[in-house]
Enzyme design. Structure first.
Site, PDB file in Angstrom:
ATOM      1  N   ALA A 297     -32.113 -25.731  31.022  1.00 53.96           N
ATOM      2  CA  ALA A 297     -32.420 -26.517  32.207  1.00 53.96           C
ATOM      3  C   ALA A 297     -31.199 -26.767  33.082  1.00 53.96           C
ATOM      4  O   ALA A 297     -31.333 -27.133  34.250  1.00 53.96           O
ATOM      5  CB  ALA A 297     -33.046 -27.846  31.801  1.00 53.96           C
TER       6      ALA A 297
ATOM      7  N   GLY B  82     -27.647 -20.979  32.394  1.00 52.89           N
ATOM      8  CA  GLY B  82     -28.212 -19.797  31.748  1.00 52.89           C
ATOM      9  C   GLY B  82     -27.110 -18.833  31.394  1.00 52.89           C
ATOM     10  O   GLY B  82     -26.006 -18.890  31.941  1.00 52.89           O
TER      11      GLY B  82
ATOM     12  N   HIS C  89     -40.207 -19.482  24.308  1.00 48.12           N
ATOM     13  CA  HIS C  89     -39.839 -20.896  24.375  1.00 48.12           C
ATOM     14  C   HIS C  89     -38.538 -21.054  23.617  1.00 48.12           C
ATOM     15  O   HIS C  89     -38.419 -20.633  22.465  1.00 48.12           O
ATOM     16  CB  HIS C  89     -40.923 -21.783  23.767  1.00 48.12           C
ATOM     17  CG  HIS C  89     -40.648 -23.240  23.971  1.00 48.12           C
ATOM     18  ND1 HIS C  89     -40.602 -24.148  22.948  1.00 48.12           N
ATOM     19  CD2 HIS C  89     -40.354 -23.933  25.095  1.00 48.12           C
ATOM     20  CE1 HIS C  89     -40.325 -25.347  23.427  1.00 48.12           C
ATOM     21  NE2 HIS C  89     -40.166 -25.235  24.727  1.00 48.12           N
ATOM     22  N   ASP C  90     -37.537 -21.663  24.261  1.00 57.26           N
ATOM     23  CA  ASP C  90     -36.192 -21.669  23.683  1.00 57.26           C
ATOM     24  C   ASP C  90     -36.150 -22.315  22.303  1.00 57.26           C
ATOM     25  O   ASP C  90     -35.388 -21.876  21.428  1.00 57.26           O
ATOM     26  CB  ASP C  90     -35.183 -22.322  24.632  1.00 57.26           C
ATOM     27  CG  ASP C  90     -35.627 -23.663  25.197  1.00 57.26           C
ATOM     28  OD1 ASP C  90     -36.626 -24.229  24.719  1.00 57.26           O
ATOM     29  OD2 ASP C  90     -34.969 -24.146  26.141  1.00 57.26           O
TER      30      ASP C  90
ATOM     31  N   THR D 216     -30.353 -29.956  25.901  1.00 59.65           N
ATOM     32  CA  THR D 216     -30.837 -30.922  26.884  1.00 59.65           C
ATOM     33  C   THR D 216     -31.908 -31.804  26.257  1.00 59.65           C
ATOM     34  O   THR D 216     -31.951 -33.010  26.458  1.00 59.65           O
ATOM     35  CB  THR D 216     -31.387 -30.200  28.123  1.00 59.65           C
ATOM     36  OG1 THR D 216     -30.345 -29.413  28.706  1.00 59.65           O
ATOM     37  CG2 THR D 216     -31.903 -31.187  29.152  1.00 59.65           C
TER      38      THR D 216
ATOM     39  N   GLN E 207     -25.530 -35.564  29.471  1.00 59.94           N
ATOM     40  CA  GLN E 207     -25.269 -34.620  30.559  1.00 59.94           C
ATOM     41  C   GLN E 207     -25.371 -35.319  31.909  1.00 59.94           C
ATOM     42  O   GLN E 207     -24.560 -35.071  32.818  1.00 59.94           O
ATOM     43  CB  GLN E 207     -26.271 -33.465  30.496  1.00 59.94           C
ATOM     44  CG  GLN E 207     -26.102 -32.549  29.295  1.00 59.94           C
ATOM     45  CD  GLN E 207     -27.287 -31.623  29.094  1.00 59.94           C
ATOM     46  OE1 GLN E 207     -28.310 -31.740  29.766  1.00 59.94           O
ATOM     47  NE2 GLN E 207     -27.171 -30.700  28.139  1.00 59.94           N
TER      48      GLN E 207
END
Length: 474
Positions: free
Chosen positions: A13, A16, A238-239, A261, A306
């Site tokens: 998010a 990358g 999906h990560d 995240t 973050q």
């Protein structure tokens, strides 16, 4: 024998990467080739992704593979869940690339529950309620832009859309599709009765494919631009699905946390738990590799850290933030990391302070105190979730495996060991990219089984163990 390289486009998010993986002397190797920024931007009053720009970054990364002389034989894309793109009959995107933190879904849960209750929705899909799930996002589209659904021919989840841009093939990958709350936990396919009842057009949903599926070669124009041809192999898109595949363990005596995240904390199971109790505790049954279920809870994770870091212009490294938090370790205030107020606040720092005020606690006055509130609250949340998992599964677990970037947060790992009273096995830090590449390697025959792959990941990347008494070993 010629080395075979595999490319993973691992998209989070906030950033990358294009990563390369290969086998060398019996161990998996990993190399970052290209990194780029990601994030939502305001467009027409909506929080949106910049998919067009990001696709150019993907192309740049694949070009760099050729430039360094490591041309991959295949590539796969993984991203976050729930978000999607609608395409018209000419395969053009309809509307903006709206992201899950946009406020369009506010109140859409009540609209859905006019048609189907939360209990029934959970019993059918096994997916926890999160206001940003695809089922609610589509209701928002139906209510505010009904013309979009009338024009739509295709729904592609975010990684499906990037695979489409690469190949022209339209599919919905299983692990990603399950996050939308529209897949049956029993059939592992779309719940068509549910979709009909909600008034979503059947035709937009694509064939559900499993990790390891080949989509064939990239489009000719893509091959021409990057300077070579390569196969696109669908990973766990999906990560978290990819990260869980990379957990370096083959027994069942552990809980995992995919830490980035978001923190996704759970266990791997062969069958879904769609019981009322599981629903009440807000656990989810997301799809995993080979139709396994990722039985887990979504926790706000490092998003909070973050965000406050960004609010001071990223002047501190995450290591420095951990050190600052440890200096203020006796600061007593705590927050509920899963409170919706932390999902998309205008200012995270002020939101944390306001929460402390509202709950009658000391308000953090400096960055170290703010950081320790977040880290200790997160560790406490992990401990609570571990207890819930043990209650729901009827057993205890001796250790917790943390994979992903958050596994490098030394201070948080020590807090988590102390709070959960369990061993913390930290690593690998690049779990998602490793899992993406592992799915490609399983398809090509580099590994004969998931078990063999996980043994190799353990041998290749190692782990760091944190004990509840504060001691650490490699």
């Amino acid at each position: 024998m010629e080395t075979k390289y595999y490319a993973a486009v691992d998209m989070g998010a906030s950033s990358g990467r294009v990563m390369l993986g290969w086998m060398e002397n019996g161990k998996m190797q990993l190399q970052e080739v290209h990194r780029f920024q990601n994030g939502m931007v305001k467009k027409d009053g909506e929080l949106c992704w910049e998919h067009d720009r990001i696709f150019r970054e993907v192309i740049t990364g694949l070009k760099k593979c050729r430039e360094i002389g490591k041309i991959p034989c295949s590539v796969g894309v993984d991203t976050w869940g729930v978000d999607f793109v609608l395409l018209d009959k000419e395969d053009k995107p309809i509307g903006n690339y709206v992201g899950y933190r946009d406020h369009r879904t506010e109140g859409m849960d009540e609209e859905v529950y006019k048609i189907i209750s939360l209990d029934e929705l959970y019993s059918r899909t096994g997916i926890q309620k999160a206001i940003f799930n695809t089922v609610y996002q589509l209701m928002a589209v139906k209510k505010t832009h009904p013309d979009y659904l009338e024009k739509a021919e295709t729904l592609l989840y975010t990684p499906d859309y990037f695979h489409f841009l690469l190949t022209g093939q339209k599919v919905n990958e299983y692990t990603e599709a399950t996050t939308g709350q529209l897949i049956s936990a029993k059939t592992n396919d779309y719940d068509w009765e549910l979709i009909d009842r909600l008034g979503y057009p059947r035709k937009i949903f694509q064939k559900v494919v499993m990790p390891g599926t080949s989509l064939g070669s990239v489009r000719p124009e893509v091959a021409e631009e990057i300077g070579y041809d390569l196969e696109v192999v669908v990973p766990c898109t999906h990560d978290t699905g990819s990260a869980v595949l990379a957990v370096p363990a083959n027994d069942d005596d552990f809980i995992y946390i995919s830490s980035g995240t978001w923190s996704l904390m759970g266990v791997e199971r062969k069958q879904a738990d769609t019981s009322r109790k599981s629903c009440e505790m807000n656990f989810t049954n997301e799809g995993g590799y080979d139709h396994r279920f990722r039985y887990l809870k979504n926790i706000m994770g490092l998003w909070m850290i973050q965000s406050v870091r960004h609010e001071v212009n990223d002047q501190y490294s995450f290591s420095e933030i951990c050190d600052m938090a440890e200096e203020e370790k006796d600061f007593p205030s705590r927050v509920d990391c899963n409170d919706d107020c932390f999902l998309s606040p205008d200012n995270m720092t002020e939101e944390v302070k306001d929460y402390c005020r509202r709950t009658g606690q000391r308000v953090p006055e400096n960055f170290g105190q703010l950081a320790t509130v977040i880290y200790t609250s997160l560790a406490d949340c992990y401990a609570k979730t571990a207890g819930e998992l043990e209650e729901l599964t009827g057993r205890t677990y001796s250790r917790i495996h943390i994979v992903g970037g958050g596994s490098n947060a030394d201070y948080l790992n020590r807090l988590t060991a102390r709070a959960t009273k369990k061993e913390i096995h930290a690593g690998p830090g690049e779990g998602t990219a490793i899992g993406n590449i592992t799915a490609q390697m399983l398809k090509s025959g580099e590994f004969k089984s998931v078990e063999e792959a996980r043994d190799n990941i353990h041998a290749s990347f190692g782990i760091k163990v944190y004990n509840p008494d504060g001691s650490v070993r490699q």
